[in-house]
Write an enzyme that holds these catalytic residues in place. Structure first.
Site, PDB file in Angstrom:
ATOM      1  N   LYS A   1      -6.063  -4.633  -6.515  1.00 36.87           N
ATOM      2  CA  LYS A   1      -6.539  -3.698  -5.486  1.00 36.87           C
ATOM      3  C   LYS A   1      -7.763  -2.953  -6.028  1.00 36.87           C
ATOM      4  CE  LYS A   1      -3.248  -4.209  -2.271  1.00 36.87           C
ATOM      5  NZ  LYS A   1      -3.496  -4.452  -0.833  1.00 36.87           N
TER       6      LYS A   1
ATOM      7  N   ASP B   1       0.805  -1.219   0.000  1.00 36.73           N
ATOM      8  CA  ASP B   1       0.000   0.000   0.000  1.00 36.73           C
ATOM      9  C   ASP B   1       0.840   1.273   0.000  1.00 36.73           C
ATOM     10  OD1 ASP B   1      -2.411  -1.293  -0.150  1.00 36.73           O
ATOM     11  OD2 ASP B   1      -2.789  -1.266   2.000  1.00 36.73           O
TER      12      ASP B   1
END
Length: 414
Positions: free
Chosen positions: A315, A288
């Protein structure tokens, strides 16, 4: 909606109250439910993902829509599979493109009964909740850690517990360690040796718990600190010894000229002036953070090579492609094997300095937050769909205004 950004250079000291970690909040919500806890979680995230999770757990319905909340989709699929009843769970159009077959197959192998309502391998799902039977289970170690965490959290509540073998390379280990640590806080011990995680059958104990502030959200402040040497930033609510793997952002940004100092007054970020000539990093444990670091390196003219990005393609969007597309608009030409790496060798192309630069966010909160600080270098940044930030950091635009990044509604027709 679009936001046109402007930068009024900020100097001196600012203090930022970071949002709570949605990764921790969502795990705590599930563990709270599994322990039948009467206690409210302190400092619970107000992110869209956590609201989606909370909404389902507090609902009297049998049909649920979690929107774009991937964590909620995975965790709740496992949770509902052991709650007797018939349930349906769906999400946004992007959620219907995010694979869930690995988790569904694993739950069905444990005695669950889950059906696909539309496309094989993807939400929406029809779940026939029942008593599950544990034992031996094998999963690839390179799948989303959310699948594995979902199974681990329900493991003590199913017959025989779970002995989970992870084959091949294990990615996102810190998220699994976070899950097991929080389970221990609720009274369930586990054992992880090599590729095998064992969770015995047991009972969670209710507990008063507090969610940490979010190290992922802190990364955007490290980016701002790297780009604005005259600004000292004090971040509130972070823990030096953290359950979050993204706390490694402090070590990454040492290479980009940002120093971290912890005290009782908060976490102080300051510019130390030195930076690496090329940044190389394997993001296998902190995927992330890749968007923040890619944008920062380009804006600081630091060539980079990132690896360990295989989960970025599943994602909120295909983050590798999205980064290549949007950084190209700023003149940066990136390369990728389109599987697990991303690099920039310093090559640039022309861009229009007079026309607004429209940054698409692809319904991905991290695209908006990683690209907003680009206005410190490019004065004509416009962010499409800027309120995607509510997925994890609802106060982002308010907070960055204190760093001189101002936003106002704008309408530009291409």
């Amino acid at each position: 909606m679009q936001y046109k950004l402007a930068h009024n250079p900020a100097k001196g000291n600012i203090k930022i109250q970071l949002p709570s970690s949605k990764s921790i909040s969502n795990r705590l919500l599930l563990l709270n439910a599994l322990s039948y806890s009467p206690y409210e979680i302190k400092n619970l995230s107000d992110s869209d993902d956590t609201k989606a999770m909370l909404g389902v757990l507090n609902s009297n319905s049998t049909t649920f829509d979690v929107g774009a909340a991937g964590t909620s989709m995975r965790f709740l699929t496992a949770f509902l599979s052991k709650i007797v009843g018939e349930w349906e769970i769906t999400g946004s159009s992007r959620m219907k493109e995010r694979p869930i077959k690995t988790l569904v197959d694993a739950l069905n192998q444990l005695g669950g009964k889950i059906e696909y309502m539309e496309k094989e391998g993807y939400p929406p799902l029809r779940i026939f909740g029942s008593n599950l039977e544990g034992g031996e289970l094998e999963l690839p170690g390179n799948v989303s850690s959310q699948y594995i965490s979902a199974l681990l959290m329900i493991a003590p509540t199913i017959e025989k517990g779970l002995r989970l073998t992870l084959t091949g390379e294990i990615i996102s280990k810190p998220y699994l360690e976070m899950t097991l640590a929080l389970m221990k806080d609720f009274g369930v011990e586990s054992h992880w040796k090599g590729h095998v995680i064992t969770v015995p059958e047991g009972r969670y104990q209710p507990k008063v718990v507090t969610a940490e502030s979010d190290w992922s959200a802190a990364s955007y402040w490290y980016e701002i600190a790297a780009l604005n040497p005259e600004l000292n930033i004090n971040l509130q609510g972070l823990k030096k010894i953290s359950l979050q793997g993204d706390s490694n952002v402090q070590k990454m940004f040492e290479h980009l000229g940002v120093k971290t100092k912890f005290s009782q007054k908060g976490t102080q970020l300051s510019h130390i002036g030195t930076k690496t000539k090329k940044f190389k990093y394997n993001f296998i444990n902190e995927p992330d953070l890749a968007q923040t670091l890619a944008v920062t390196c380009c804006l600081m003219n630091i060539p980079f090579h990132f690896t360990g990005l295989q989960t970025l393609k599943i994602k909120e969007t295909d983050r590798i492609t999205a980064l290549m597309n949007e950084l190209n608009k700023l003149g940066f030409v990136l390369e990728s094997n389109n599987v697990d790496d991303l690099s920039w060798d310093g090559e640039t192309c022309e861009y229009s300095s007079s026309e607004p630069i429209i940054i698409d966010t692809y319904k991905d909160h991290r695209m908006a937050m990683a690209f907003a600080p680009a206005v410190l270098k490019f004065p004509n940044i416009v962010i499409n769909d800027p309120m995607v930030i509510t997925k994890s950091y609802p106060n982002y635009w308010h907070d960055v205004a204190m760093a001189g990044i101002e936003s106002k509604e704008y309408k530009f027709i291409r």
